[in-house]
Write a protein that holds these residues in place. Sequence first.
Motif, mmCIF file in Angstrom:
data_model
loop_
_atom_site.group_PDB
_atom_site.id
_atom_site.type_symbol
_atom_site.label_atom_id
_atom_site.label_comp_id
_atom_site.label_asym_id
_atom_site.label_seq_id
_atom_site.Cartn_x
_atom_site.Cartn_y
_atom_site.Cartn_z
ATOM 1 N N VAL A 32 4.306 -3.132 -0.752
ATOM 2 C CA VAL A 32 3.102 -3.854 -1.185
ATOM 3 C C VAL A 32 1.989 -2.831 -1.152
ATOM 4 C CG1 VAL A 32 1.471 -5.709 -0.658
ATOM 5 C CG2 VAL A 32 3.916 -6.038 -0.221
ATOM 6 N N THR A 33 1.396 -2.548 -2.299
ATOM 7 C CA THR A 33 0.386 -1.488 -2.293
ATOM 8 C C THR A 33 -0.667 -1.659 -3.360
ATOM 9 O OG1 THR A 33 0.112 0.907 -1.979
ATOM 10 C CG2 THR A 33 1.503 0.226 -3.818
ATOM 11 N N ASP A 34 -1.741 -0.959 -3.132
ATOM 12 C CA ASP A 34 -2.928 -1.007 -3.969
ATOM 13 C C ASP A 34 -3.309 0.461 -4.185
ATOM 14 O OD1 ASP A 34 -5.473 -1.687 -4.915
ATOM 15 O OD2 ASP A 34 -6.297 -1.937 -2.917
ATOM 16 N N LYS A 248 -8.331 -5.287 0.632
ATOM 17 C CA LYS A 248 -7.675 -6.459 0.045
ATOM 18 C C LYS A 248 -7.649 -7.598 1.067
ATOM 19 C CE LYS A 248 -6.455 -5.117 -4.041
ATOM 20 N NZ LYS A 248 -7.675 -4.317 -4.157
ATOM 21 N N CYS A 253 -1.775 -10.413 0.879
ATOM 22 C CA CYS A 253 -0.628 -9.562 1.227
ATOM 23 C C CYS A 253 0.398 -10.355 2.039
ATOM 24 C CB CYS A 253 -1.101 -8.328 2.001
ATOM 25 S SG CYS A 253 -2.175 -7.280 1.010
ATOM 26 N N ASP A 269 3.511 0.520 2.662
ATOM 27 C CA ASP A 269 2.343 0.685 1.794
ATOM 28 C C ASP A 269 1.970 2.170 1.783
ATOM 29 O OD1 ASP A 269 -0.043 0.806 0.469
ATOM 30 O OD2 ASP A 269 -0.907 -0.976 1.419
ATOM 31 N N THR A 276 -4.667 -3.144 5.577
ATOM 32 C CA THR A 276 -4.457 -4.569 5.296
ATOM 33 C C THR A 276 -2.970 -4.942 5.262
ATOM 34 O OG1 THR A 276 -6.480 -4.503 4.002
ATOM 35 C CG2 THR A 276 -5.060 -6.419 3.685
ATOM 36 N N THR A 277 -2.164 -4.135 4.586
ATOM 37 C CA THR A 277 -0.736 -4.477 4.487
ATOM 38 C C THR A 277 -0.067 -4.440 5.868
ATOM 39 O OG1 THR A 277 -0.717 -3.459 2.303
ATOM 40 C CG2 THR A 277 1.424 -3.924 3.283
#
Length: 318
Positions: A32-34, A248, A253, A269, A276-277
């Motif tokens: 899960v990443t941004d 985020k 998440c 992440d 955040t993750t």
Amino acid sequence: MKTIHDWVDQLICGDALQVLPEMPSEFVDAVVTDPPYFLDKLDNQWSLEQVEKRLPSQRVITHLPPGMKFDPNQGREFYRWFLKVAQELLRILKPGGFFFCFSSPRLYHRLTAAVEDAGFWIRDSFIWLYLQNQPKAMGLDHFIERLPVSEAVKQQLKAKLRGWKTPQVKSCYEPIVVAQKPYEGTLLENMLKHQVGLFNTEVRIGSNMYPANVLIVDSFGAMLDRYFLVPKPDVQEKGAYNTHPSVKPVALCEHLIRLSTLPQAIVLDPFIGSGTTAIAARSTGRHFIGVDINPEYIAIAQRRLSEWSPSLFQEDAP
Ligand SMILES: C[S@@+](CC[C@H](N)C(=O)[O-])C[C@H]1O[C@@H](n2cnc3c(N)ncnc32)[C@H](O)[C@@H]1O
């Protein structure tokens, strides 16, 4: 040689393209990443000078050219870099594992193509809708002022072009690519062998609704809230000291993690920012691995994690 245990529940400071190749293969359940679509909220102020002036402590992605004035080649540059990241993530994920990647509306197509060309299957695209965002468009008065014409002509031009700005409307959504590493055998066989590959549709959003590919964390009114709302973040969850420019919502998440993994799963992440993750993984009873190039963000992530009270964790039933 590092083992899986050396990576799990760790925050690592480094360039993702250097750290990821050191990780073992096929041990992570979900990513899960941004990623930094090289904006880091710098928009069209992305000259190296501006980066240093506006965010003196921020180290930016090293594999993309600076220069964030609108450039039609940006997407291609981004693609070339992200393809390498996605290839590493494909190797590290278990077969059938999911890759959720936040994106920007303008670069989504390149990001998705890179993920697909790396070998992932594109399963869906989720949309995170929000209301709060500053419009980024620029008026042209400044440029008109510099034209070699009389003052009267300048005023005429300004009046004529009042309201006309660079072509950017207010951005109110982020697309999230939903990709899957090809699974082994049937989905059932893969799930039984690797504990990933399916979505848990008992995870609900809104007022106990079936999970959808539209997600909101702001209240949009009864109808949208009913179908798409995941809980809104507040200042406490972010941490008052958190100076990261693009944090985020934890709940978003958490939702992606619950939807795609079992308790105790490992969530990676590679661009963890302020953590955040990692918080979302911990609060849902999963493990995390986080990487970020910026030591200050790693420090913020560590602090957020240490302050996140275990009593707040909503461990999922095993
Ligand atoms: C959009 S932010 C992630 C924000 C995060 N989701 C949060 O909630 O705080 C992207 C992050 O990628 C990091 N980054 C940029 N280039 C990187 C690289 N080459 N390797 C690892 N991290 C990098 C930046 O420092 C930034 O914190």
